[in-house]
Scaffold this motif. Structure first.
Motif, PDB file in Angstrom:
ATOM      1  N   ILE A 370       0.877  -1.167   0.000  1.00 40.57           N
ATOM      2  CA  ILE A 370       0.000   0.000   0.000  1.00 40.57           C
ATOM      3  C   ILE A 370       0.918   1.222   0.000  1.00 40.57           C
ATOM      4  N   ALA A 371       0.645   2.166  -0.881  1.00 44.15           N
ATOM      5  CA  ALA A 371       1.375   3.434  -0.910  1.00 44.15           C
ATOM      6  C   ALA A 371       0.378   4.552  -0.605  1.00 44.15           C
ATOM      7  N   ARG A 372       0.741   5.404   0.331  1.00 41.85           N
ATOM      8  CA  ARG A 372      -0.106   6.554   0.691  1.00 41.85           C
ATOM      9  C   ARG A 372       0.651   7.830   0.366  1.00 41.85           C
ATOM     10  N   TYR A 373       0.082   8.612  -0.544  1.00 45.34           N
ATOM     11  CA  TYR A 373       0.645   9.917  -0.899  1.00 45.34           C
ATOM     12  C   TYR A 373      -0.232  10.991  -0.275  1.00 45.34           C
ATOM     13  N   ALA A 374       0.389  11.966   0.382  1.00 45.23           N
ATOM     14  CA  ALA A 374      -0.352  13.066   0.997  1.00 45.23           C
ATOM     15  C   ALA A 374       0.370  14.369   0.712  1.00 45.23           C
ATOM     16  N   GLU A 375      -0.393  15.401   0.398  1.00 43.17           N
ATOM     17  CA  GLU A 375       0.159  16.725   0.162  1.00 43.17           C
ATOM     18  C   GLU A 375      -0.783  17.753   0.788  1.00 43.17           C
ATOM     19  N   PRO A 376      -0.261  18.924   1.194  1.00 35.55           N
ATOM     20  CA  PRO A 376      -1.136  19.949   1.753  1.00 35.55           C
ATOM     21  C   PRO A 376      -2.157  20.421   0.715  1.00 35.55           C
ATOM     22  N   LYS A 377      -3.262  20.954   1.210  1.00 34.14           N
ATOM     23  CA  LYS A 377      -4.292  21.446   0.301  1.00 34.14           C
ATOM     24  C   LYS A 377      -3.809  22.640  -0.519  1.00 34.14           C
TER      25      LYS A 377
END
Length: 654
Positions: A370-377
């Motif tokens: 599982i890869a989770r990518y997160a970036e600020p809005k």
């Protein structure tokens, strides 16, 4: 512990007007090298990861010598400060009053503080850039500690750079506040920043200061593991192909390529690879039908539908795929132990794309991870990429994924077959569960134990209900929560039943020992009960085993719980052993116990297949059956040996 040198009390005298020759500084660096590296490792920010901190700490210490052979002031002159006679001795001195050590320590603290600043803000351009130094083919990290060390690591990570430096100078170097203030000032921290740093350091307890000497923070005693071998092989082939392309058509390689928009926080592309480009095409992402799981015989991530309001945001999906394939230097990358972090071999499956709290989040699955990518809005600065291994996950193990954490809470995306979600305190079996709302498979926030510090009094877990029953999952600080089971290792049951909850309750807080270890399942087995010698009741013995997704790194705890106590006590632990597991469902452990009358006993217990127990060493004696109680004195040590029904001998966990 590798480093045993402790800074003695400084010699009296002024430090401001001393000078240090390069030979003196070099001698101090060589003599106290492990101590200086530990200091640098603790002051550096935790963001880049433990392996990067280890290498950077060594680099900073090795670059701390004066550049020339001329004499150098121990502490740079402070404009507008007090006179030399007005300074307190200590900040400029080190072990044995060695001004050379004090000079090197000051340079290390200054460099570690500057390394935590953005590159454009660093005063000294000579500092190594974030990707350097490198050790090719190996991943180096200090040996992991226990829950107390993890809590201190998280506490230090929450402090500012000067706050960490003040904490380490206080606890490790044993400096007074006045001396700490002088070192911080000499390291370039302004007056208000020094006061704030001391205030932050005051929030760290004396007990935590003592842990600064733990092997967890010894950056000279390291464990080595290989990097991603498959990714290295792919990179080698890619490098050869790129070299050939540069030799034949170098001009073409530099041409800007087309695509689906900017790649955000991803690193630049240096060579075109058709297979890799196909994996980065958001139009080729695998999107499972919302009804596929209802007719499939599988209950794993491969039948999860694509959910979330941003599944059609091509630009977001492009950035997520590009960062996965080649994360930029400012992307925070983490992976559970044993999880490769290379790019996808082909187009992955999209599980979720949407906004969670203050971030845009994309969850992807490539069959193994599982890869989770997160970036600020509001942009891509501060993007994060997390990996978790999930090969073979099915049923309850594929029941939920972490979408995001905020303010001590965690929010999950659940499997499409989950019909109900709840929150339960594992330490209070009779308290019942609190329902959580499910919106398109997303739970409302629930309190997470993954980041709690201090004394453990509760341990909240996720309770999921589906057509096959009710399951408990615990957040251990990773993308995939660990499944909790109970019972004999050969046939564990879900931990949601009444008896299972009573078994788990005294040992719930022991799950802190399994945080951030890539744990897949944790089983609690109450293997026997033992009458106490003073007639005050019956104690319970339990064994908890945490198995990982990678198959190695298992952690086994033998735990002891006396009547009337809220929580049990871990009396023995072992790693990478078959005990208390399906391959070897046996266990033997002992504890020194003090009765209410003040008498000390050695208590030992094996599982019910144990026919005799013998103690030797500081306490000697034996008994038939699986229990042993021998009078002894405080502090005595003993080795345990048991015999099983089949004649095999087992030794006690230590």
């Amino acid at each position: 512990m590798q480093s045993q040198d402790v800074a003695p009390r400084p010699a009296p005298g002024s430090s401001a007007d001393r000078t240090v020759h390069v030979e003196q500084a070099e001698a101090a660096l060589v003599e106290h090298y492990p101590r200086l590296v530990r200091l640098a490792y603790l002051v550096l920010p935790a963001g880049p990861g433990r392996g990067r901190r280890v290498l950077t700490a060594h680099a900073l210490v090795q670059r701390a010598l004066p550049r020339g052979r001329a004499s150098t002031p121990v502490i740079p002159a402070q404009h507008g400060g007090s006179s030399a006679r007005g300074r307190r001795a200590g900040a400029g001195d080190g072990p044995g009053g060695d001004a050379g050590y004090a000079y090197v320590r000051l340079q290390v603290v200054r460099a570690a503080l500057e390394a935590g600043l953005p590159l454009r803000s660093r005063a000294r351009r000579g500092l190594l850039p974030p990707p350097l130094p490198q050790v090719w083919g190996l991943r180096l990290s200090p040996r992991p500690g226990g829950a107390d060390e993890l809590a201190l690591e998280q506490r230090l990570a929450a402090l500012s750079g000067p706050g960490r430096a003040a904490c380490v100078l206080r606890g490790l170097e044993q400096l007074s506040d006045a001396d700490v203030r002088e070192v911080l000032t000499g390291s370039g921290v302004k007056g208000a920043g020094v006061t704030a740093a001391l205030r932050e350091a005051a929030g760290v307890s004396a007990a935590q200061y003592a842990l600064l000497d733990s092997p967890e923070f010894d950056a000279c005693s390291l464990q080595a593991r290989p990097t991603d071998l498959m990714r290295r092989r792919q990179h080698t082939r890619a490098a050869l192909a790129a070299a050939a392309a540069l030799a034949v058509c170098g001009a073409l390689v530099a041409l800007p390529g087309g695509g689906w928009g900017p790649d955000g926080a991803a690193a630049p592309v240096y060579a075109q690879n058709p297979a890799a480009e196909a994996a980065l095409d958001p139009g080729r992402l695998v999107k499972i039908s919302p009804a596929a799981w209802k007719t499939s015989a599988r209950t794993d991530f491969s039948v999860w539908p694509a959910r979330g309001p941003l599944t059609g945001d091509t630009a977001l999906l492009r950035r997520a795929l590009a960062v996965w394939a080649r994360p930029g230097g400012n992307v925070r990358v983490s992976a559970t132990p044993g999880t490769p972090s290379g790019g996808p071999a082909g187009p992955p499956q999209l599980l979720y794309a949407g906004e969670v709290d203050n971030a845009r989040v994309v969850l992807l699955h490539d069959g193994l991870r599982i890869a989770r990518y997160a970036e600020p809005k509001d942009g891509t600065a501060g993007a994060a990429l997390d990996f978790a291994r999930v090969d073979g996950a099915t049923g309850a193990e594929a029941g939920a994924l972490v979408l995001g954490r905020a303010d001590g809470n965690v929010r999950y995306l659940t499997a499409p077959w989950v019909t109900k979600a709840g929150e339960r305190d594992l330490s209070k079996p009779g308290a019942g569960s609190m329902d959580l709302t499910l919106t398109d498979g997303i739970t409302s926030p629930l309190a997470s134990p993954a980041t709690q510090t201090g004394t453990c009094t509760t341990w909240n877990v996720l309770q999921l209900t589906d057509a096959l029953g009710t399951h408990l999952l615990s957040d251990l600080g990773e993308l995939v929560p660990a499944r909790l089971t109970e019972g004999r290792p050969a046939a564990p049951r879900e931990a949601s039943g009444a008896q299972a909850l009573r078994t788990w309750a005294p040992f719930a807080c022991s799950l802190a020992d399994a945080r951030a270890q890539g744990v897949r399942t944790v089983n609690a087995w109450g293997y026997t009960r033992q009458p106490l010698p003073d007639g005050s009741g019956t104690a319970a013995w339990a064994c908890t085993r945490a198995d990982t997704w990678s198959g190695d790194g298992s952690r086994v705890l033998a735990q002891f719980h006396t009547p009337g106590g809220l929580f049990g006590t871990a009396v023995a632990k072992a790693g990478d052993v078959p005990a208390c597991g399906p391959r070897d469902p046996h266990v033997l452990a002992g504890v020194l116990w003090k009765s209410k009358g003040g008498a000390w006993y050695l208590l030992a217990a094996g599982d019910r297949a144990t026919t005799s127990v013998r103690a030797k060493g500081g306490v000697t004696g034996s008994g038939q059956g699986n229990l042993l109680a021998l009078p002894t004195r405080q502090g005595r040590q003993a080795e345990l040996e048991g015999r099983l029904r089949d004649g095999r001998t087992i030794t006690g966990l230590r």
